[in-house]
Design an enzyme around this catalytic site. Sequence first.
Site, PDB file in Angstrom:
ATOM      1  CB  ILE A 242      30.492  12.632 -10.371  1.00  0.00           C
ATOM      2  CG1 ILE A 242      30.910  12.840  -8.901  1.00  0.00           C
ATOM      3  CG2 ILE A 242      31.712  12.374 -11.246  1.00  0.00           C
ATOM      4  CD1 ILE A 242      31.510  11.625  -8.221  1.00  0.00           C
TER       5      ILE A 242
ATOM      6  CD  GLU B 152      11.437  -8.134   0.097  1.00  0.00           C
ATOM      7  OE1 GLU B 152      11.450  -8.375   1.324  1.00  0.00           O
ATOM      8  OE2 GLU B 152      10.928  -8.890  -0.740  1.00  0.00           O
TER       9      GLU B 152
HETATM   10  C1  LIG Z   1       8.046  -0.377  -7.821  1.00  0.00           C
HETATM   11  C2  LIG Z   1       7.333  -1.056  -6.700  1.00  0.00           C
HETATM   12  C3  LIG Z   1       7.087  -2.415  -6.774  1.00  0.00           C
HETATM   13  C4  LIG Z   1       6.376  -3.058  -5.756  1.00  0.00           C
HETATM   14  N1  LIG Z   1       6.084  -4.395  -5.881  1.00  0.00           N
HETATM   15  C5  LIG Z   1       5.308  -4.994  -4.941  1.00  0.00           C
HETATM   16  C6  LIG Z   1       4.883  -6.354  -5.106  1.00  0.00           C
HETATM   17  O1  LIG Z   1       5.238  -7.028  -6.085  1.00  0.00           O
HETATM   18  N2  LIG Z   1       4.067  -6.898  -4.165  1.00  0.00           N
HETATM   19  C7  LIG Z   1       3.642  -6.194  -3.072  1.00  0.00           C
HETATM   20  O2  LIG Z   1       2.902  -6.746  -2.268  1.00  0.00           O
HETATM   21  N3  LIG Z   1       4.029  -4.899  -2.891  1.00  0.00           N
HETATM   22  C8  LIG Z   1       4.842  -4.288  -3.791  1.00  0.00           C
HETATM   23  N4  LIG Z   1       5.210  -2.972  -3.638  1.00  0.00           N
HETATM   24  C9  LIG Z   1       4.703  -2.232  -2.489  1.00  0.00           C
HETATM   25  C10 LIG Z   1       5.722  -2.035  -1.385  1.00  0.00           C
HETATM   26  O3  LIG Z   1       6.038  -3.261  -0.785  1.00  0.00           O
HETATM   27  C11 LIG Z   1       5.090  -1.037  -0.399  1.00  0.00           C
HETATM   28  O4  LIG Z   1       5.068   0.205  -1.059  1.00  0.00           O
HETATM   29  C12 LIG Z   1       5.851  -0.942   0.895  1.00  0.00           C
HETATM   30  O5  LIG Z   1       5.638  -2.087   1.671  1.00  0.00           O
HETATM   31  C13 LIG Z   1       5.418   0.281   1.722  1.00  0.00           C
HETATM   32  O6  LIG Z   1       4.037   0.327   1.864  1.00  0.00           O
HETATM   33  P1  LIG Z   1       3.239   1.687   1.529  1.00  0.00           P
HETATM   34  O7  LIG Z   1       3.698   2.179   0.212  1.00  0.00           O
HETATM   35  O8  LIG Z   1       1.803   1.408   1.725  1.00  0.00           O
HETATM   36  O9  LIG Z   1       3.752   2.717   2.612  1.00  0.00           O
HETATM   37  P2  LIG Z   1       3.112   2.955   4.079  1.00  0.00           P
HETATM   38  O10 LIG Z   1       3.085   1.697   4.853  1.00  0.00           O
HETATM   39  O11 LIG Z   1       1.852   3.722   3.935  1.00  0.00           O
HETATM   40  O12 LIG Z   1       4.231   3.920   4.689  1.00  0.00           O
HETATM   41  C14 LIG Z   1       4.383   5.259   4.187  1.00  0.00           C
HETATM   42  C15 LIG Z   1       5.568   5.886   4.875  1.00  0.00           C
HETATM   43  O13 LIG Z   1       5.305   5.985   6.288  1.00  0.00           O
HETATM   44  C16 LIG Z   1       6.516   5.819   7.013  1.00  0.00           C
HETATM   45  N5  LIG Z   1       6.415   4.626   7.883  1.00  0.00           N
HETATM   46  C17 LIG Z   1       5.697   3.498   7.682  1.00  0.00           C
HETATM   47  N6  LIG Z   1       5.867   2.622   8.685  1.00  0.00           N
HETATM   48  C18 LIG Z   1       6.709   3.197   9.548  1.00  0.00           C
HETATM   49  C19 LIG Z   1       7.279   2.794  10.803  1.00  0.00           C
HETATM   50  N7  LIG Z   1       7.002   1.611  11.355  1.00  0.00           N
HETATM   51  N8  LIG Z   1       8.129   3.651  11.410  1.00  0.00           N
HETATM   52  C20 LIG Z   1       8.419   4.865  10.854  1.00  0.00           C
HETATM   53  N9  LIG Z   1       7.906   5.297   9.688  1.00  0.00           N
HETATM   54  C21 LIG Z   1       7.072   4.485   9.040  1.00  0.00           C
HETATM   55  C22 LIG Z   1       7.622   5.645   5.961  1.00  0.00           C
HETATM   56  O14 LIG Z   1       8.177   6.906   5.649  1.00  0.00           O
HETATM   57  C23 LIG Z   1       6.864   5.092   4.782  1.00  0.00           C
HETATM   58  O15 LIG Z   1       7.562   5.273   3.565  1.00  0.00           O
HETATM   59  C24 LIG Z   1       5.944  -2.316  -4.623  1.00  0.00           C
HETATM   60  C25 LIG Z   1       6.228  -0.948  -4.537  1.00  0.00           C
HETATM   61  C26 LIG Z   1       6.906  -0.318  -5.559  1.00  0.00           C
HETATM   62  C27 LIG Z   1       7.178   1.146  -5.446  1.00  0.00           C
END
Ligand SMILES: Cc1cc2nc3c(=O)[nH]c(=O)nc-3n(C[C@H](O)[C@H](O)[C@H](O)COP(=O)(O)OP(=O)(O)OC[C@H]3O[C@@H](n4cnc5c(N)ncnc54)[C@H](O)[C@@H]3O)c2cc1C
Length: 382
Positions: A338, A364
């Site tokens: 928009i 989360e």
């Molecule tokens: C800005 C930011 C701040 C953060 N701060 C913190 C922090 O303070 N402390 C901390 O511990 N973590 C933190 N995180 C990490 C965040 O909690 C994780 O990125 C999140 O839990 C996902 O884990 P991953 O990135 O390893 O994705 P993965 O677990 O590798 O998953 C990758 C993708 O696979 C798919 N997938 C995964 N599981 C499933 C399922 N069961 N069913 C279907 N599809 C699925 C989804 O598309 C997912 O996005 C932060 C992340 C960001 C970006």
Amino acid sequence: MDFGFTEEQLQIKKAVREFALREIAPYVAEYDREERFPVEIVRKAAAHGYMGGVVPVEYGGAGLDHVTYTLIIEEISRVCQVVGCALSFPSGLAGSAVLRYGTEEQKQKYLKPLAQGEVFASVALTEPGSGTDVAAMRTTCRRDGKYYVLNGAKAWISFLDVCGWVLTFATLDRSLGHKGICAFIVERGMPGMTFRPYKHKLGFRPLCTGEVLFEDCRVPIENRIGEEGEGFRVAMCAVENGRLGVAARALGMAQACLDEVVAYARERVVFGQPIGKFQLVQSKITDMVVGIESARYLTYRLAWLKDRGVPDLRREASIAKMVATDVALMAATHAVQIFGAYGCSAEYPVSRYYRDAKVFQIVEGVNELHRVLIAEYTLGYR
Ligand SMILES: Cc1cc2nc3c(=O)[nH]c(=O)nc-3n(C[C@H](O)[C@H](O)[C@H](O)COP(=O)(O)OP(=O)(O)OC[C@H]3O[C@@H](n4cnc5c(N)ncnc54)[C@H](O)[C@@H]3O)c2cc1C
């Protein structure tokens, strides 16, 4: 059913709104651009009692009910969700874990200063090779006399520039799965723990996020939170409050998108009329209004159920988190559209909302996980 707030809650909401407009709004674009955590603003908010949340008064908290806490986080996040994040931390995982599993000494030493905004904390759960699948963590701990020795790496950990302590998790034996995980508080400066911050991430830029490395890091046994092998439970104990906090932040940001869009659509003239007169623009505004109202209902319902002491609200927490964060991204996407080209500039906050909104779907618990969990609760698989 009563959908209303009390007079006191409405007064708090108004006061928080005024605080956010006065103390945060003039500075947020600048500290977001500089990727600088606004510690002075968060401390000011803490001095107003906005950080103590649902933490009991005897541990430095405000002893609020969950509905009032949610109102505060939503209103702050309507201006800056990163400040909302910091204010939600004592009531979220960092604080809840210590409150629920900590000893009296640990609560006095770690929770009290956190709830009062004197000290910040990080929660280090995610690893380079495991995020959603928490039990697959590789960071190890082994007992050595009066210490545990930690080795491994955590990734994507927030508040690294300001944290006074890190709540982290490590496994005694990977073959035990989640039963082998222990939780620890590692104080900043303890030998063997170092930080490696990232720069220029998509959103949540004022949060200093990066890697936490443990190399023969010796942690006193009195810094273990909960029993040996109880770490997974410690990590999961705060999912309801953590997800409530994220839902409230996403909701506040979605509302901010709507606030911006309403003002802009009334003013911006195209083909001789305000763009708010175009029905396709109106359709987007309707999507936003309906989405925000739905998310607000689900988020406050979760808070209200918590205040009633209803046990096990993980299903409701997943629903609120997933809907509110999906709505936030939809609202931010519509807002940028928009605003046209101006939506792509730093002159208006909608570009920041758009960057932050995507991240909300990942933290989360990724929204795919919540989608699966909601179905599994319904099917009786959980
Ligand atoms: C800005 C930011 C701040 C953060 N701060 C913190 C922090 O303070 N402390 C901390 O511990 N973590 C933190 N995180 C990490 C965040 O909690 C994780 O990125 C999140 O839990 C996902 O884990 P991953 O990135 O390893 O994705 P993965 O677990 O590798 O998953 C990758 C993708 O696979 C798919 N997938 C995964 N599981 C499933 C399922 N069961 N069913 C279907 N599809 C699925 C989804 O598309 C997912 O996005 C932060 C992340 C960001 C970006």
